[in-house]
Enzyme design. Structure first.
Site, PDB file in Angstrom:
ATOM      1  N   ARG B  33       1.043  -1.125   0.123  1.00 31.98           N
ATOM      2  CA  ARG B  33       0.111   0.077  -0.072  1.00 31.98           C
ATOM      3  C   ARG B  33       0.649   1.373  -0.193  1.00 31.98           C
ATOM      4  NH1 ARG B  33      -5.122   1.665   3.885  1.00 31.98           N
ATOM      5  NH2 ARG B  33      -6.813   1.249   2.077  1.00 31.98           N
ATOM      6  N   ARG B  36       0.139   3.409  -3.404  1.00 28.08           N
ATOM      7  CA  ARG B  36      -0.503   4.015  -3.377  1.00 28.08           C
ATOM      8  C   ARG B  36       0.337   5.704  -3.553  1.00 28.08           C
ATOM      9  NH1 ARG B  36      -1.452   3.389   1.669  1.00 28.08           N
ATOM     10  NH2 ARG B  36      -3.228   4.677   2.634  1.00 28.08           N
ATOM     11  N   HIS B 171       9.254  16.401  28.954  1.00 30.87           N
ATOM     12  CA  HIS B 171       8.710  16.580  29.859  1.00 30.87           C
ATOM     13  C   HIS B 171       7.744  14.999  30.006  1.00 30.87           C
ATOM     14  CE1 HIS B 171       5.351  17.417  28.182  1.00 30.87           C
ATOM     15  NE2 HIS B 171       4.519  17.396  28.933  1.00 30.87           N
ATOM     16  N   GLN B 309      -3.192  -2.812  11.053  1.00 24.07           N
ATOM     17  CA  GLN B 309      -2.929  -2.804   9.907  1.00 24.07           C
ATOM     18  C   GLN B 309      -2.404  -2.234   9.670  1.00 24.07           C
ATOM     19  OE1 GLN B 309      -3.609  -0.096   7.239  1.00 24.07           O
ATOM     20  NE2 GLN B 309      -2.006  -1.315   5.906  1.00 24.07           N
TER      21      GLN B 309
END
Ligand SMILES: [Zn+2]
Ligand SMILES: [Zn+2]
Lengths: 332, 332
Positions: B33, B36, B171, B309
């Site tokens: 992916r 893309r 912090h 995912q």
């Protein structure tokens, strides 16, 4: 660590843990925190001036998408294959590593996109009831079609830039997979165990108890990953209920309310042959706004590393929504 | 749903599921992916011009905080009680509802804030090694002190506006609770089961196997809720390793890299009397950036409703970091 013995417990004033029976986990509720000042990140409110038709929007009727394919001149819902899917039907099998620490499995499936309406300037609460019925019918059709093969069909909608969705055109996604994902697998275990012990689906008993206790007119549960406790919808008359709920969300800060939502029905595919009496179809809504249209509650730090934590009780959230007008602020 | 039989599996090209043994769950990895196009929300890069001392910053030495209390003129680390804590030591008990669907429990604890350094314009990777050692020593001291009573002490740092932290002063937070939160409880179960079966702590075996396989010089695991697979640090020489890792993060897009991180050690309080041989102290880093300094990966929709995912394999992430310079871009 012992509590104030002489002070009586008030959920709006005193932190406590609540059990989430759908996930067999606990949520830390610290409602007293809503009183603190806040200097969180200010996000731009969602875009208010959206054209009905945008020649450059790949979701509008008649337009070309990134892969060169064209949309038809659709006038109701429109479904197409996601051009950059996270799941494809034919990925090869990774093979099995014998080491228990390095297990992998094949993942196959399909990812579709579904437009709710031909116009970019409407959302579900602003659509006609018959148009929302069309959306629900198409959802049912997709689950039936993909569910003949795949064990899980996840319908989900990310709405608004705050939820990572930059396209204002009303739409959702449908991902079908050859595996039962973690969340529904957990929910399946919890619902099954409850059913075996109590003889009735967990969520139906939950809805009954809520009605008995008059805690809320609708059923609100402090489920995972939402700033406002998430709303789980279980019911008939669904189009009207969705319109009503989403109108209330929009009316809360008078903006088009961002959220992620999705449906959890009984598993499909090979599970269709099994007894699924323990499952009750339901939806989850995860809204990120708590204090205003522009201040987002971030799910980070303690939530990621330790436990969900909420600054509002589900009863407070339910009351806020109940007290809002029924009519959408844009049509008033 | 059957895979391409004649194509050999490549984790960078083909989606698959990977097991996360620390959470007994699966992650969908869809590395293809990354190819893309992307039109996600653009977030402003983190503020680059931070004054060393800001008279209005409640974390700086000598300044007043919202509740009117003043900070000392500290010159190393500085710890104070959170002025608006999610956990307080004396909340009353909610009492028990007999209904299994409406369980609640008492939640008690303390929330502290810990400044890493008197200056607002430094971060851990830009601090001297001895200064990072001071931070680690103070962490150990707080866990020991709060852990005499409380079963769980969660140290966590949210860094950057993208992670909901608008204050640039370096912090972290320390929340101690009278309960073992969901995530460490799950991790405890998984590590215990592994130890009982294999006779050695899971994470030590994991580190050994990684070294054997030469998959990565460090140990990268595709754990929950991070865009880049999260990095789990298990080790001695900790100050140097933290500086090195965080320098690499900063160098990736040449920005002060946002993240949530936190420590997971064996449970404390009443658990100190038990055998904790199965536990290995480790940290989780959850970075939200994947493609650039301004494009955030949103954990919404499918992640909330179904499963984690990722668009990148842990090996790809490890390689990206390995190939970056060791010296911080700001001091080059
Ligand atoms: Zn569910
Ligand atoms: Zn851990």
């Amino acid at each position: 660590m012992s509590g104030k013995q002489d002070v009586s417990f008030d959920p709006k004033e005193h932190q406590h843990l609540r059990y989430n029976p759908l996930r067999d986990s606990w949520v830390l509720v610290s409602a007293h925190r809503m009183k603190r000042p806040w200097a969180g990140q200010v996000e731009r409110p969602p875009e208010e001036h959206i054209p009905r038709y945008d020649p450059n929007n790949p979701l509008c009727p008649g337009n070309k998408r990134a892969n060169g394919k064209g949309n038809p001149d659709y006038d109701s819902t429109f479904v197409f294959e996601n051009d950059f899917p996270a799941l494809q039907p034919d990925a090869p099998d990774p093979g099995s590593d014998q080491d228990p620490l390095f297990q992998s499995k094949a993942a196959r499936g399909v990812c579709k996109v579904m437009c709710f309406h031909p116009w970019s300037d409407v959302t579900l609460p602003l659509m006609k009831k018959e148009e929302v019925v069309n959306v629900i019918d198409k959802w049912a059709e997709l689950v039936e079609e993909l569910g003949t093969i795949y064990p899980w069909v996840q319908i989900f909608e990310n709405k608004g830039a705050m939820m990572g969705c930059s396209n204002p055109h009303p739409h959702c996604q449908v991902w079908a997979s050859n595996f039962l994902p973690n969340e529904p697998a957990l929910s399946d275990r919890c619902q099954r165990a409850y059913y075996q012990k109590h003889g009735e689906p967990m969520l139906l008993q939950y809805a009954k108890r809520e009605a008995e206790k008059k805690r809320a007119k609708k059923w609100f549960s402090s489920s995972a990953s939402s700033a406002l406790p998430s709303v789980n919808v279980v019911l008939p008359g669904l189009a009207a209920i969705m319109k009503r709920l989403l109108t209330k969300y929009d009316n809360l800060f008078e903006v088009s309310f961002p959220y992620s939502m999705g449906w959890h029905g009984a598993p499909t595919g090979p599970y269709l042959k099994e007894d699924n009496s323990h499952w009750q179809l339901h939806a989850h809504y995860y809204p990120p706004l708590l204090r205003s249209a522009t201040v987002k509650k971030f799910m980070v730090g303690y939530e990621m590393l330790a436990q969900e934590q909420r600054d509002l009780t589900p009863e407070q959230a339910a009351e806020k929504l109940r007290n809002l007008p029924e009519e959408h602020y844009k049509t008033r």
